[in-house]
Design an enzyme around this catalytic site. Structure first.
Site, PDB file in Angstrom:
ATOM      1  N   GLY A 208       0.844  -1.189  -0.012  1.00 28.90           N
ATOM      2  CA  GLY A 208      -0.003  -0.024   0.102  1.00 28.90           C
ATOM      3  C   GLY A 208       0.928   1.427   0.007  1.00 28.90           C
ATOM      4  O   GLY A 208       0.272   2.310  -0.294  1.00 28.90           O
ATOM      5  N   ASN A 209       2.096   1.165   0.468  1.00 30.05           N
ATOM      6  CA  ASN A 209       2.960   2.275   0.638  1.00 30.05           C
ATOM      7  C   ASN A 209       3.217   2.828  -0.839  1.00 30.05           C
ATOM      8  O   ASN A 209       3.795   4.088  -1.138  1.00 30.05           O
ATOM      9  CB  ASN A 209       4.263   2.175   1.594  1.00 30.05           C
ATOM     10  CG  ASN A 209       4.870   1.063   0.922  1.00 30.05           C
ATOM     11  OD1 ASN A 209       4.521   0.011   0.702  1.00 30.05           O
ATOM     12  ND2 ASN A 209       6.386   1.381   0.748  1.00 30.05           N
TER      13      ASN A 209
ATOM     14  N   LYS B 253     -11.057  -9.310   9.644  1.00 30.72           N
ATOM     15  CA  LYS B 253     -10.208  -8.229   8.638  1.00 30.72           C
ATOM     16  C   LYS B 253     -10.757  -7.094   8.791  1.00 30.72           C
ATOM     17  O   LYS B 253     -11.881  -6.816   8.416  1.00 30.72           O
ATOM     18  CB  LYS B 253     -10.337  -8.871   7.492  1.00 30.72           C
ATOM     19  CG  LYS B 253      -9.409  -7.781   6.459  1.00 30.72           C
ATOM     20  CD  LYS B 253      -7.913  -7.941   6.787  1.00 30.72           C
ATOM     21  CE  LYS B 253      -7.247  -7.066   5.478  1.00 30.72           C
ATOM     22  NZ  LYS B 253      -5.895  -6.617   5.865  1.00 30.72           N
TER      23      LYS B 253
ATOM     24  N   LYS C 143      -3.761  -9.826  -0.082  1.00 34.51           N
ATOM     25  CA  LYS C 143      -3.051  -9.442  -1.358  1.00 34.51           C
ATOM     26  C   LYS C 143      -1.571 -10.169  -1.512  1.00 34.51           C
ATOM     27  O   LYS C 143      -1.324 -10.615  -2.689  1.00 34.51           O
ATOM     28  CB  LYS C 143      -2.751  -8.130  -1.410  1.00 34.51           C
ATOM     29  CG  LYS C 143      -1.861  -7.417  -0.431  1.00 34.51           C
ATOM     30  CD  LYS C 143      -1.688  -5.837  -0.369  1.00 34.51           C
ATOM     31  CE  LYS C 143      -0.813  -5.199   0.422  1.00 34.51           C
ATOM     32  NZ  LYS C 143       0.395  -5.881   1.039  1.00 34.51           N
TER      33      LYS C 143
ATOM     34  N   LYS D 266       3.270 -12.314   4.087  1.00 27.69           N
ATOM     35  CA  LYS D 266       4.293 -12.422   3.057  1.00 27.69           C
ATOM     36  C   LYS D 266       5.247 -13.380   3.137  1.00 27.69           C
ATOM     37  O   LYS D 266       5.776 -14.208   1.895  1.00 27.69           O
ATOM     38  CB  LYS D 266       5.127 -10.978   3.398  1.00 27.69           C
ATOM     39  CG  LYS D 266       4.356  -9.767   3.088  1.00 27.69           C
ATOM     40  CD  LYS D 266       5.189  -8.521   3.463  1.00 27.69           C
ATOM     41  CE  LYS D 266       4.180  -7.359   3.022  1.00 27.69           C
ATOM     42  NZ  LYS D 266       3.002  -7.215   3.763  1.00 27.69           N
TER      43      LYS D 266
END
Length: 311
Positions: free
Chosen positions: A11-12, A120, A203, A265
């Site tokens: 998102g960054n 979430k 994601k 991740k």
């Protein structure tokens, strides 16, 4: 000869340093990120991109709530599809290459346990009184330190339904933007029909699944930290450099990676190298240009024997 690369942008990459998602801030952030992506493309690599969409979906949900008495609110899967198009347009304009955006659906299981336990958080914080009003409309909300937020299921992605189109475009030399926000979550009925659901797909997990489906050799997960850390937040914290899947899995089992931050991740990286990928890299967005040379980030390779892990 370049590699076939899937880059997952955090998102960054889509907001200003202070988290602003105003249109101008988003455009400038995307332009900055795409300069690094363009360098990889110019070096001969075939690239597909995926991205987060949390702030953008949050803005759409707020518009839903503010205008609910004027226009009918749209469901969460519609919000995901809209942000795929908007962010994709920004990426295409900034990249200036032969590129395409694929509206992407992600298949989830209607029986996934996540649907029975929505955890979430999405959207902004609200007061308890405001949350109570939304709960009467059928939404689920929970209290957090800073206020109340809506919570939705986050089921495990099973299949990227439009991966074949992504792969075909990559084969023709297109840079492809796909599976933004984890993809639009859909379930399949017994008759084969598909329906969107009120859920959010992680994601990073979706990126790992897409990378395998399009036969990528490298998965790059670009985030806002230099890489994974063992013992994060403790006096014994140490960055993880080159590491085998077996070593990283042992650290994962020992609880070194947070469920809502680095955990997905790491899981995506392991799933990718376990299923034929040559390596996965978790790297800071600012070091994206060095991700394929092994000079930055956490580099995960297949194997059950010890590798060179940073200490």
């Amino acid at each position: 000869m370049g590699e076939r690369v899937l880059i997952a942008l955090g998102g960054n990459a889509l907001t200003s340093p202070d988290g602003s998602a105003a249109p101008g801030d988003q455009r400038r952030a995307v332009e900055s990120a795409m300069r690094q992506v363009a360098a990889l493309i110019d070096a001969g690599h075939r690239v597909a991109l995926t991205h987060g969409n949390g702030p953008q979906v949050g803005n759409l949900l707020l518009k839903n709530q503010l205008a609910a008495d004027v226009v009918p609110p749209v469901p969460l899967d519609w919000c995901g599809a809209q942000t795929q198009a908007t962010i994709g347009m920004l990426i295409l304009n900034a990249l200036g290459r032969r590129a395409a955006v694929v509206l992407t659906r992600t298949l989830v299981d209607a029986a996934d346990p996540a649907f029975a336990d929505p955890v979430k958080p999405i959207g902004r914080y609200f007061t308890e009184a405001e949350a109570r009003r939304f709960r009467r409309a059928g939404e689920q909300w929970r209290a957090f330190d800073r206020g109340w937020r809506r919570v939705v299921p986050s089921p495990e992605p099973r299949e990227i339904l439009d991966a074949e189109a992504v792969s075909a475009l990559m084969d023709r030399g297109f840079v492809v933007v796909a599976a933004g926000g984890g993809g639009v979550p859909v379930t399949r009925a017994r008759d084969g029909g598909l329906s969107g659901v009120e859920a959010v797909v992680d994601k990073d997990l979706a990126a790992g699944l897409l990378a395998r489906a399009v036969r990528a050799t490298v998965l790059v997960i670009a985030t806002n930290v230099p890489g994974a850390v063992a013992g994060f937040g403790t006096a014994r914290a140490r960055p993880i450099g080159h590491v085998t899947a077996a070593e990283l899995r042992a650290l994962q089992a020992a609880g070194h990676f947070g469920r809502g931050s680095m955990g997905p991740k790491v899981e995506a990286a392991l799933g990718f190298v376990d299923n034929g990928g040559s390596r996965a890299v978790i790297v800071s967005l600012r070091d994206l240009g060095s991700a394929l040379t092994g000079r930055a980030g956490t580099v995960v390779v297949p194997g059950e024997t010890p590798g060179e892990s940073a200490g």
